[in-house]
Design an enzyme around this catalytic site. Structure first.
Site, PDB file in Angstrom:
ATOM      1  N   HIS A   1      34.502   3.495 -24.449  1.00  0.00           N
ATOM      2  CA  HIS A   1      35.379   2.314 -24.464  1.00  0.00           C
ATOM      3  C   HIS A   1      34.721   1.085 -23.841  1.00  0.00           C
ATOM      4  O   HIS A   1      34.986  -0.030 -24.244  1.00  0.00           O
ATOM      5  CB  HIS A   1      36.713   2.615 -23.761  1.00  0.00           C
ATOM      6  CG  HIS A   1      36.592   2.916 -22.300  1.00  0.00           C
ATOM      7  ND1 HIS A   1      36.340   4.180 -21.827  1.00  0.00           N
ATOM      8  CD2 HIS A   1      36.668   2.127 -21.203  1.00  0.00           C
ATOM      9  CE1 HIS A   1      36.279   4.136 -20.500  1.00  0.00           C
ATOM     10  NE2 HIS A   1      36.460   2.900 -20.093  1.00  0.00           N
ATOM     11  N   ASP A   2      33.870   1.276 -22.853  1.00  0.00           N
ATOM     12  CA  ASP A   2      33.267   0.136 -22.155  1.00  0.00           C
ATOM     13  C   ASP A   2      31.817  -0.129 -22.559  1.00  0.00           C
ATOM     14  O   ASP A   2      31.088  -0.809 -21.851  1.00  0.00           O
ATOM     15  CB  ASP A   2      33.309   0.369 -20.636  1.00  0.00           C
ATOM     16  CG  ASP A   2      34.634  -0.086 -20.024  1.00  0.00           C
ATOM     17  OD1 ASP A   2      35.336  -0.899 -20.653  1.00  0.00           O
ATOM     18  OD2 ASP A   2      34.952   0.382 -18.915  1.00  0.00           O
TER      19      ASP A   2
ATOM     20  N   LYS B   1      30.007  -3.387 -22.169  1.00  0.00           N
ATOM     21  CA  LYS B   1      29.536  -3.920 -20.880  1.00  0.00           C
ATOM     22  C   LYS B   1      28.012  -3.967 -20.787  1.00  0.00           C
ATOM     23  O   LYS B   1      27.475  -4.579 -19.865  1.00  0.00           O
ATOM     24  CB  LYS B   1      30.107  -3.095 -19.718  1.00  0.00           C
ATOM     25  CG  LYS B   1      31.590  -3.373 -19.442  1.00  0.00           C
ATOM     26  CD  LYS B   1      32.064  -2.593 -18.217  1.00  0.00           C
ATOM     27  CE  LYS B   1      33.540  -2.803 -17.932  1.00  0.00           C
ATOM     28  NZ  LYS B   1      34.037  -1.870 -16.892  1.00  0.00           N
TER      29      LYS B   1
ATOM     30  N   HIS C   1      42.102  -2.821 -23.635  1.00  0.00           N
ATOM     31  CA  HIS C   1      42.700  -3.765 -22.679  1.00  0.00           C
ATOM     32  C   HIS C   1      43.874  -4.547 -23.271  1.00  0.00           C
ATOM     33  O   HIS C   1      44.366  -5.489 -22.660  1.00  0.00           O
ATOM     34  CB  HIS C   1      41.644  -4.733 -22.135  1.00  0.00           C
ATOM     35  CG  HIS C   1      40.682  -4.085 -21.197  1.00  0.00           C
ATOM     36  ND1 HIS C   1      41.065  -3.538 -19.990  1.00  0.00           N
ATOM     37  CD2 HIS C   1      39.346  -3.843 -21.306  1.00  0.00           C
ATOM     38  CE1 HIS C   1      40.004  -3.019 -19.378  1.00  0.00           C
ATOM     39  NE2 HIS C   1      38.944  -3.180 -20.160  1.00  0.00           N
TER      40      HIS C   1
END
Ligand code: C2E
Ligand code: SIN
Ligand code: SIN
Ligand code: SIN
Ligand code: FE
Ligand code: FE
Length: 390
Positions: free
Chosen positions: A246-247, A250, A302
């Protein structure tokens, strides 16, 4: 686990007639050929072996070359067994490529030492009486030994294994060799995929104090929540593979923002928010189900149920259920862990926040599933606890 082998009991069982033997082999060969799970192949082979040689027990050992060990799976839900190659009869047989026959483990001289430290010692602990033993190595298409059958205690009048048992079991094993190899290959591929996925997810995290268990916990939480919401098993497994990513976006966030010890400024938080779209763009072109799911999760984790999330401000069921699930999994883990910018929260404080955010940040149904399955979730939290590298 097993009842004691009773030597007073008359041996009612007889060796199989040729047509019975053929029946057993055909039945199992069909099942084994259709089985892609290596664990299941091993268990089916062991069942087949036990029926063919009329033994009380039968184990299939596979060689793990890299670790110099043999391993086996005896039952669902039971962890695999592992023994060093140098330790037992099975290892001996695999190393030499020769079968072993023992008529009575208690009077055998040739393998005295191995038996004393192996079967006889186990007997003492369990009350079982090992008598006859037969170990048969089996090979792959290239002729390399890849494992062995180990049968214990012959259940016919003779009470010993014969050359005929050896031939029959070798024949049966030769039918399963190919299935074992292809199941091993599938398992290797799947494990590699899983490692790549977790590694990708960990790149996204890049937290100085974390060991990367964050992504594993989020995977497990998402899986528990998905099943709790009645999502089918296969889809839940796909989400479990996808949610660790999901990240991933980043990767593109500068360390000065990502690792900032304090609160982000508004500008910095705007930069941070782009990790959702960046992740989506990295993953969206794949045709693979896991990566397609990962793209949705990266973009939507988010978003908020009340429409006040980012990047798109989606609302309610406009947000994919996979995004709504991962949102809770991710926030729970973020709050339950130390971050560069904050300390971990007490559980009660997290639960209160979830109650407040039910229907605000989070889908009320997912919050309900969260509370219903809290024990399982806490078990995962504790099992994959971070070992801080200070
Ligand atoms: P993350 O650390 O994985 O946090 C994920 C989400 O957990 C956050 O999404 C937020 O919804 C929730 N969360 C984490 N910590 C807290 C908290 O202390 N209080 C509350 N109420 N919720 C919390 P969000 O806010 O969209 O943040 C996304 C990412 O931005 C975070 O991922 C983190 O990497 C970064 N971030 C957010 N705030 C800060 C900050 O103040 N400092 C730094 N260095 N990074 C921040
Ligand atoms: C072995 O010798 O390979 C294992 C014996 C046993 O403990 O059953
Ligand atoms: C997975 O199976 O997808 C990862 C969780 C694990 O390490 O078993
Ligand atoms: C946020 O900045 O919106 C969440 C993180 C925090 O409250 O520190
Ligand atoms: Fe995120
Ligand atoms: Fe995260």
């Amino acid at each position: 686990m097993h009842e004691t082998y009773d030597f007073e009991k008359p041996r009612l069982k007889k060796d199989l007639e040729p047509e019975e033997l053929l029946g057993v082999i055909l039945e199992y060969a069909a099942k084994i050929a259709n089985e892609r799970s290596l664990d299941n192949v091993l268990m089916l082979m062991a069942d087949m072996g036990k029926q063919i040689v009329i033994s009380d027990r039968c184990t299939v050992w596979l060689l793990d070359d890299q670790r110099g060990e043999l391993w086996s799976k005896v039952a669902h839900g039971v962890k695999e067994l592992r023994i060093p190659l140098g330790a037992g009869l099975a290892g001996h047989s695999v190393s030499t490529g020769e079968p072993i026959f023992i008529d009575d483990a208690y009077t055998n001289v040739e393998f005295r030492e191995v038996l004393t430290s192996g079967a006889l010692r186990t007997d003492k602990q369990t009350g079982y009486r090992t008598k006859a033993l037969m170990v048969i190595p089996f090979r792959n298409n290239e002729g390399d030994v890849i494992g062995c059958y180990q049968a214990v205690n012959k259940m016919t009048d003779s009470e010993v294994f014969s050359d005929r048992d050896l031939r029959n079991l070798s024949l049966a094993a030769s039918y399963s060799g190919k299935s074992i190899e292809s199941a091993m290959l599938s398992q290797e591929i799947e494990e590699t995929q899983r490692e790549i996925i977790f590694t990708m997810g960990e790149i996204g995290e890049s937290r100085s104090k974390e060991t990367g268990n964050h992504v594993k916990r989020v995977a497990e939480y998402s899986y528990i929540l998905a099943l709790g919401l009645g999502i089918p098993q296969t889809e839940a497994e796909i989400l479990k593979m996808a949610s660790p990513m999901h990240d991933i976006g980043k990767v593109a966030i500068p360390d000065s923002v990502l690792k900032k010890p304090g609160k982000l400024t508004e500008e910095e938080f705007d930069v941070m928010k782009t990790h959702t779209e960046i992740g989506y763009n990295l993953l969206k072109n794949s045709k693979r189900r896991i990566l397609k799911t990962a793209a949705v999760v990266a973009e939507q984790h988010h978003e908020k149920w009340n429409g006040r999330g980012y990047p798109r401000g989606l609302k309610g069921e406009e947000i994919h259920i996979h995004g709504r699930i991962t949102a809770i999994a991710d926030v729970f883990d973020a709050l339950a862990s130390d971050r560069v910018y904050k300390k971990a929260w007490e559980l009660d404080r997290i639960l209160n926040l979830f109650k407040e955010e039910r229907g605000q940040h989070f889908d009320p149904q997912v919050v309900d599933a969260f509370f219903e399955h809290l024990p399982a979730i806490l078990k995962v939290r504790d099992e994959y606890a971070d070992h801080l590298l200070e």
